[in-house]
Design a protein around this motif. Sequence first.
Motif, PDB file in Angstrom:
ATOM      1  N   ILE A 295       0.887  -1.262   0.005  1.00 30.88           N
ATOM      2  CA  ILE A 295      -0.112   0.019   0.103  1.00 30.88           C
ATOM      3  C   ILE A 295       0.930   1.254   0.108  1.00 30.88           C
ATOM      4  O   ILE A 295       1.472   1.521   0.922  1.00 30.88           O
ATOM      5  N   LEU A 296       1.094   1.618  -1.118  1.00 30.63           N
ATOM      6  CA  LEU A 296       2.397   2.764  -1.370  1.00 30.63           C
ATOM      7  C   LEU A 296       2.140   3.795  -0.579  1.00 30.63           C
ATOM      8  O   LEU A 296       3.316   4.408  -0.131  1.00 30.63           O
ATOM      9  N   GLN A 297       0.886   4.138  -0.093  1.00 27.29           N
ATOM     10  CA  GLN A 297       0.883   5.335   1.029  1.00 27.29           C
ATOM     11  C   GLN A 297       1.306   4.905   2.180  1.00 27.29           C
ATOM     12  O   GLN A 297       1.607   5.793   3.317  1.00 27.29           O
TER      13      GLN A 297
ATOM     14  N   GLU B  31       5.926   5.469   0.703  1.00 26.01           N
ATOM     15  CA  GLU B  31       6.689   6.307   0.156  1.00 26.01           C
ATOM     16  C   GLU B  31       5.702   7.625   0.143  1.00 26.01           C
ATOM     17  O   GLU B  31       4.366   7.412  -0.226  1.00 26.01           O
ATOM     18  N   SER B  32       6.173   8.711   0.107  1.00 20.43           N
ATOM     19  CA  SER B  32       5.424  10.137  -0.100  1.00 20.43           C
ATOM     20  C   SER B  32       6.431  10.646  -1.269  1.00 20.43           C
ATOM     21  O   SER B  32       7.434  10.191  -1.667  1.00 20.43           O
TER      22      SER B  32
END
Lengths: 347, 347, 347
Positions: free
Chosen positions: B326-328, B331-332
Amino acid sequence: MSDRVPVVESPSRRAFLFQGTTAALSLPVVATVLASCDKTVAAAAGPASVKAPEPTPRQRADSMDAMHERGIKAFPAKTAGRGNALLAPRLENGVKVFDLTADEIKWEVEPGRHVDAMAFNGMVPGPMIRVREGDRVRVRLTNRMNQSTAVHFHGLELPNDQDGVPFITQPPVKPGESFEYHFTVPNAGSHMYHSHHNSAEQVSKGLLGAFIVEPKAANPAHRADVDALMILNDGVHGYTLNGKSFPATEPLVAKLGQTVRIRFMNEGMMIHPMHLHGMHMTVIAKDGWDQPAPWQCDTLNIAPGERWDVLVKANNPGTWAFHCHILQHAESMTGMFGMVTALIVTA
Amino acid sequence: MSDRVPVVESPSRRAFLFQGTTAALSLPVVATVLASCDKTVAAAAGPASVKAPEPTPRQRADSMDAMHERGIKAFPAKTAGRGNALLAPRLENGVKVFDLTADEIKWEVEPGRHVDAMAFNGMVPGPMIRVREGDRVRVRLTNRMNQSTAVHFHGLELPNDQDGVPFITQPPVKPGESFEYHFTVPNAGSHMYHSHHNSAEQVSKGLLGAFIVEPKAANPAHRADVDALMILNDGVHGYTLNGKSFPATEPLVAKLGQTVRIRFMNEGMMIHPMHLHGMHMTVIAKDGWDQPAPWQCDTLNIAPGERWDVLVKANNPGTWAFHCHILQHAESMTGMFGMVTALIVTA
Amino acid sequence: MSDRVPVVESPSRRAFLFQGTTAALSLPVVATVLASCDKTVAAAAGPASVKAPEPTPRQRADSMDAMHERGIKAFPAKTAGRGNALLAPRLENGVKVFDLTADEIKWEVEPGRHVDAMAFNGMVPGPMIRVREGDRVRVRLTNRMNQSTAVHFHGLELPNDQDGVPFITQPPVKPGESFEYHFTVPNAGSHMYHSHHNSAEQVSKGLLGAFIVEPKAANPAHRADVDALMILNDGVHGYTLNGKSFPATEPLVAKLGQTVRIRFMNEGMMIHPMHLHGMHMTVIAKDGWDQPAPWQCDTLNIAPGERWDVLVKANNPGTWAFHCHILQHAESMTGMFGMVTALIVTA
């Protein structure tokens, strides 16, 4: 005043008015319209001192149904652009060379809704790469975006310097620059390629595609007549299947008796339990690896980053709804939207 | 006015300025800074009447990349405190006695970010308890917090009065009081202990730990050189692995050819599909129970309360990203954070 | 003034006051009360110029614990209405005829909390339909709601025109109208029926039920003494098990040594990892299809649209918590709520 009486007394004309009002509006606007439709009609019927009657429950139901019908009748709706086109490699000294160009584009997700996208070769999802175990491959990435990027081959067990993670395995590929990945294809299965830099934005906006590796020795139990891809996403573009939202999604089509292989790939941030009507799915592989034994289901929960391969025996003729069973990803009071498509089994 | 020209014309000085600006800021603040960096630079360059030029796309990309690089170069970052320390029991008449003290503490999740925590023995996760099937065990809980609490041994099939659920199996353990759990260890596997009182707050804040039970007869197919623990959490402390957020997470390390066992435990409120780069995982157990047949994946979806045991054959040298997909959660636009670590395979 | 001194000095009277204050309040309100309880007591004690002392940590803990205890002592709390009642068919020329009437009703989810519901035959979940593979069935749907609707038999592989999807397989059933589904029951297993029209609202509000198909040849390995149903929902009614929230949920009851079959069905929008204390679950079927081999767990992640069948050997006497392990679906600072029940194993 004279024509106000028929408005009040004729449900059919009222229904027509409702449809006329909503036909010119985009789907998301319609919910608001429906909620305020009493007032709209009252206002249309004359000055504020003359009060139009409330619509009857049946009139309200008809109005809602008309919106639902309109969405389904529009399916599959035409939009500009189509993702997943097979990417033909150039052959150079026995190496299959694939060119990927990352660009910032506009993408039509459903009729009239154009969004800011990041795309490989101008499409969302990017072009499908299809190779065989043991193939020698070069992927040449050119970055025409305003951000740096990099490509990670999700699922492929590559040498570390080909893994595509900026500052861990390579420098980021700057705007205007190129980078070449080269490897011998290691492991078979349904894999993906996508950005691994500022990925919450870049993958959400479309910088992703399928990387399918045929095994050296095909498993005869996995033979299929139709090989379909279903890439799920749920970011700023809304809920999409292969880059499009219902009614612009593309149906899967099979002849009665055929076997359909579906390769689910979740590039989004949420789970999506995909439910097929009318027939079950036989799950054969997870992340490109065969399951120890196939198993059956009609609703398959697919988490971000996962790939699941299933076989469907198309033994039930008709047009079958096929959608995410998180109902808010698939239907609102104005009709179906988002992660909805159909499996059409022709007799 | 004279020095304004070089600012405008020298990208390298501009880049330095950007880095100088951001270096003193915590990660979450940087996003805002980046979004407003045009104005910042413009303001720094002179009075409002003199307008500095917009940064070029390349300068913006360099600025973003520099933040990403900084995060990765900081990994593994030093912080005070480390969870999961093995808890040595006292032996009393053949009984292994473990002391757990619940306290309210400050915990450093990533460099400089100290959060309110509830912790067993001053660490998050609490100390690892490791016993063998059939062991006689006493766990003495002392509550030094301002709330009542109780310990549930999640996964262990204990007699009802040792199950740790206030008002169902025992009274809550009040502030300042103690309670003793005693049992013969029933079933093997990767289990957990955690608060079962006001648990949405207490577990979220860290009142949890691993309770690992070795089987009487070890399965030779599960032999591993490295036995690693990965406890996921996602509450008020942010997205954490073993109580820390990237870049303060700890890498897993193995020598080429070794087998790594990873025990995933989800103590959070969300699913986390953990994705390992470069190598696949072979799933051998769920909630401490052997799967009927091992199966392979590279992305394993772990739901709250679940434990999954996997084996990884460390056959691919390098430093491999290992993160929630869940990329959030990972990484931002300012770089990696949260549920990110690495598997380092040394040659 | 004279009686203000004992208030200040007597913790037990203070505790009583706290309980007196909270007893008259619904659970959700209590969190606010607890947060502001200092002020409440201070205000109750006299004019603003006289300041009551802060409650001690122990008094606060007692106050919180009292709320937790009250919830558990109330379990299983009485409410009006009960879902899942077995629906007896009429027999007409060898066809089993089931009457379903969709209506808009009030439903008591927990004591005193009445919500707007849409319900089949006046209950949430709707009545349980139970048939056998090969049975000839008619389901007569009458729509007494103000919206159109339709019934989809989720999991049954029916002829296309019986699939219940408006504008794809049938017209919507308008308010006041009826529609008859007729089919020969195709595939065994734990299935569901629910609205497939404006479903995000209609299913969320209760238009759903279990459709269980006994196989022609029962699998002796699946023999159970107790056959239980657990339908999960999480929409506008809150977090519910079989239409009720804790403490109004119904416990499962078994005698020591019995085998309990639990049919989990998720009609909600979120995953729910259900965790059973004290005993493990053996998973035997997914969406009505036998798993290739049974497998064990204590926490089973159930996604929207999925059904999972498990067996539990009730070999551990006592009252065992059984709840969703997304802790915010099960417990707040005021006590357990929502997706919590118990398995009671009587000696």
